[in-house]
Design an enzyme around this catalytic site. Structure first.
Site, short mmCIF file in Angstrom:
data_model
loop_
_atom_site.label_atom_id
_atom_site.label_comp_id
_atom_site.label_asym_id
_atom_site.label_seq_id
_atom_site.Cartn_x
_atom_site.Cartn_y
_atom_site.Cartn_z
N PRO A 113 0.84 -1.30 0.00
CG PRO A 113 0.00 -0.93 2.17
CD PRO A 113 0.95 -1.74 1.39
CG HIS A 321 0.79 -4.38 4.21
ND1 HIS A 321 0.52 -3.91 5.74
CD2 HIS A 321 -0.62 -4.14 3.76
CE1 HIS A 321 -0.76 -3.54 6.03
NE2 HIS A 321 -1.50 -3.79 4.81
CB SER A 475 -8.50 -1.49 4.36
OG SER A 475 -7.44 -1.36 5.85
#
Length: 606
Positions: A113, A321, A475
């Site tokens: 991300p 991540h 998310s």
């Protein structure tokens, strides 16, 4: 896997004491283990509306057999109970391997991300202390619960080492090797070592600026320019592991890899992209660097923290991540942005106060085999470049020792009923209190593998495969400063939908792969906007019925939509009937460049 030192320390760094606290010091409980029957019942409830009647009947029989008294399920549950007694967190290793380290897909877009900062406006070409961490406490549901802080210590001390079948999360803590005192600066696909501690003194901002200016000049020297080795880290994990083993044959390459793998972080000084820097363009430049022709090789994706500073003001952070969750990244980047905003006088051009040794360019010895591997990685990076579906909505379990996340399973029968008849809220609480079903099922599956048992039928059943194909990956990443998080889909025919609640608006970032005929970010955003409007109307209707004097009152907002037309025939026009609404809730800005194979749209709702 090396493990971060979890013993309490009292270190002295300058005038600041540094304390490392264990989870036991913080009094955090162990992650609970749900009852087998509760998980199996919830599993059937979550899957019933995703399956045909025939599929569900088969799954129901399989689950019944698995959970029967004296059956396989009870045996595996008892083994998990034993594991929970011995481990700080019974699912952590299983979860880390399954979620990240076993995944063979390339990191950019598929896994890493990014945080996208507001566009910066530099006044010059480059204008661009560890303390005891205060305890985090949960906000929102179950607010006030203390949270595990362990992930923060992995921000600048870990590295994802590629492997042929499984990666390794390496912790840079050693009683033999000194702590790293350097960062790596990437500029024009070249890598430079910048020591941030020289002669036991940390460089101040003026010294760092001087060193960065030297690096930019060194990178401009085309005679010294080396192949873009960073491209190899953007490849699939097995392919990168093979390429790394080829690089390791040469001592020069081994030394360079060691410097990168042990550094604190990367700072990526990007060239201007040449594109209009809309929110969507900046998001995609963070996700994959804009491909080989732009800054795709100006990265090293195995490092957890890559701070990107573009000469055109396109800035953000690329995150590997596996060591930590998004909220840890948010806290770090918010601290950074607030420091920059609050200390503008410190971030000005100034001469160095002392003569500093020049930064060192990392050298690579590239054989014809390595050049061939680089060409393959470059080609792959360039190419990368109305029903209920299985949905992943992350739920933090940092309330427990070494807690990471579980899945809320938000695609419930109630959610489907809400869509059909315009109500649910229990599953998220279940997940964040350690009673979610996904980690439990994963533990049962993995303990069976450890016992060398044949894989139980429940994990070979079609329903289990469907339940783990997360076509919609969502998310919530709340921020208190003007930045937003985004990521790519987790399956080829899926959507990545990150929503960023802020003080008075929400930023939605929607992504999908153009190569999939089943997905379209523009159509998704259109449905999202309509869903927000419908929920607003529902709230207004309820408020009006409970308080007639308020009927007809409310703010009048506008909606703005901008969509580029050259989008491989996938551009969707806004429906005309939306203009009939007098009170429009969301403010939407949609920009979709055509230089990439990933669609992305950003939407802001006030």
């Amino acid at each position: 896997m090396q493990v971060l030192d979890r013993e309490p320390k009292d270190l002295v760094g300058g005038d600041v004491n540094i304390f490392y606290l264990t989870n036991m010091d913080l009094g955090l409980p162990k992650l609970p283990l749900p009852a087998l029957k509760d998980t199996l019942d919830m599993y059937l409830r979550c899957m019933k509306h995703l399956l045909t009647e025939e599929q569900f009947n088969k799954t129901q029989n399989t689950v019944k057999q698995f959970g029967a008294p004296g059956g396989v399920g009870e045996l595996l549950q008892s083994k998990l109970e034993e594991r929970r007694e011995k481990k700080a967190n019974w699912v952590y290793d299983y979860w880390l391997n399954d979620m990240y380290l076993n995944n063979r897909l390339a990191l950019p877009v598929n896994s890493s991300p990014v945080m996208v900062f507001p566009q910066q406006h530099f006044r010059a070409p480059i204008d661009s202390s560890r303390r005891a961490l205060p305890m985090d406490y949960a906000r929102g549901q179950l607010a006030g619960t203390p949270l595990c802080m362990e992930q923060y210590y992995r921000l600048f001390t870990s590295y994802r080492l590629p492997g042929p079948e499984r990666d390794t999360l390496v912790a840079q803590e050693s009683s033999v090797m000194p702590e790293p005192e350097h960062i790596i600066v990437a500029c024009k696909n070249q890598f430079f070592v910048l020591d941030v501690v020289i002669n036991f003194r940390r460089l101040n901002e003026r010294d760092l600026l001087t060193q960065l200016e030297k690096i930019v000049k060194m990178a401009d020297n085309e005679e010294e320019r080396l192949p873009p080795i960073g491209l190899l880290t953007s490849d699939g994990r097995t392919e990168w592991a093979e390429s790394r083993s080829v690089l390791m044959r040469e001592s020069t390459n081994r030394d360079s890899l060691d410097m990168i793998e042990r550094c604190l972080c990367l700072v990526c000084l990007d060239d201007a992209s040449g594109s209009e820097l809309s929110d969507t363009t900046r998001a995609m430049l963070m996700l994959h660097g804009g491909g080989v022709a732009k800054n795709g090789g100006n990265r090293w994706y195995d490092k957890p923290m890559q701070f990107v500073v573009g000469s055109d003001g396109c800035c953000g952070v690329v995150c590997e991540h596996s060591p930590f969750e998004g909220i840890v990244l948010v806290q770090c980047t918010e601290y950074l942005l607030k420091y920059m905003i609050g200390s503008p006088s410190k971030l000005v051009r100034a001469a160095s106060v002392s003569e500093l040794p020049a930064p060192r360019r990392l050298r690579w010895k590239c054989t014809p085999e390595i050049h061939k591997l680089l060409a393959s990685s470059a080609d792959k990076l360039q190419r990368c470049h109305g029903r209920a579906v299985s949905t992943y909505e992350s739920a933090s379990i940092r309330r427990f020792q070494e807690g990471r996340v579980d899945n809320i399973r938000s695609a419930t029968p109630e959610a489907l009923a809400f869509l059909k008849a315009m109500t649910d809220g229990k599953l998220s609480t279940s997940a964040i209190t350690g009673m979610g079903i996904d980690n439990h099922l994963l533990g049962l599956r993995e303990i069976a593998h450890e016992l060398k048992m044949e894989k139980p039928e429940i994990f070979k059943d079609e329903a289990y495969l469907i339940s783990n194909q997360f076509i919609l990956s969502t998310s919530q990443v709340p921020t208190t400063v003007e930045m937003f998080c985004c990521y790519g889909p987790v399956v080829p025919n899926g959507y990545g939908a990150c929503y960023n609640p802020q003080s008075d608006h929400i930023i939605f970032c929607v992504s999908s792969f153009r190569e999939s005929p089943q997905t379209c970010s523009a159509e998704f955003v259109k449905c999202l906007v309509q869903g927000l409007l419908d929920m607003r109307d529902l709230c207004k209707k309820y408020m009006s019925s409970s308080n007639p004097t308020e009927q007809g009152k409310g703010q009048t907002l506008e909606m703005h939509t901008q969509t580029e037309t050259n989008w491989q025939n996938k551009t969707q026009q806004r429906p005309a009937d939306l203009s009939k609404h007098q009170q429009i809730l969301p403010q939407v800005l949609v920009k979709t460049p055509d230089q990439t194979k990933v669609e992305a749209q950003t939407q802001t709702s006030t």
